[in-house]
Write a protein that holds these residues in place. Structure first.
Motif, PDB file in Angstrom:
ATOM      1  N   MET A  57       0.831  -1.206   0.000  1.00 22.90           N
ATOM      2  CA  MET A  57       0.000   0.000   0.000  1.00 22.90           C
ATOM      3  C   MET A  57       0.867   1.259   0.000  1.00 22.90           C
ATOM      4  N   PHE A  94      -7.697  -2.013  -0.204  1.00 22.35           N
ATOM      5  CA  PHE A  94      -6.967  -0.825  -0.633  1.00 22.35           C
ATOM      6  C   PHE A  94      -7.082  -0.634  -2.135  1.00 22.35           C
ATOM      7  N   TRP A 147     -10.554   0.356  -3.169  1.00 20.35           N
ATOM      8  CA  TRP A 147     -10.720   1.781  -2.832  1.00 20.35           C
ATOM      9  C   TRP A 147     -10.021   2.655  -3.888  1.00 20.35           C
ATOM     10  N   GLU A 148      -8.819   2.281  -4.271  1.00 19.41           N
ATOM     11  CA  GLU A 148      -8.086   3.030  -5.298  1.00 19.41           C
ATOM     12  C   GLU A 148      -8.836   3.010  -6.623  1.00 19.41           C
TER      13      GLU A 148
END
Length: 103
Positions: free
Chosen positions: A25, A95, A98-99
């Protein structure tokens, strides 16, 4: 294998899994870190792999000689390792979802 050695290996594995999740991340969020990994190790994936081995070795070394009077519960230890693996994978997956959604 002694109980302390088994416990140390489990903790080292958990530390490496957590490091890989954070480094994955972090490299996506902070370009200079990804560049550092790529220039130092040839590719950012190789860099994360090498550094995770270092984290594993350091945590194992630090934990190995730590005395513990608690009886080793292998099943509980295995569940903890499995939980860290699943949570680390879920963190990476979440993550990147979400990105993706963020655009």
């Amino acid at each position: 294998m002694k109980p302390n050695e088994m416990r140390a290996l489990a903790h080292a594995g958990m530390g490496a899994f957590i490091f890989i999740a954070l480094a994955t991340m972090g490299a996506d969020l902070y370009a200079p870190f990804k560049t550092f990994l790529a220039t130092t190790f040839g590719h950012h994936w190789v860099g994360k792999g090498v550094l995770s081995i270092v984290v594993f070795a350091v945590v194992n070394y630090l934990q190995k000689d730590r005395a513990s009077s608690a009886k080793l519960d292998l099943l509980a230890l295995a569940w903890r390792v499995a939980a860290v693996v699943v949570l680390s994978g879920a963190a990476i997956f979440g993550f990147f979802v979400w990105e993706l959604m963020r655009g």
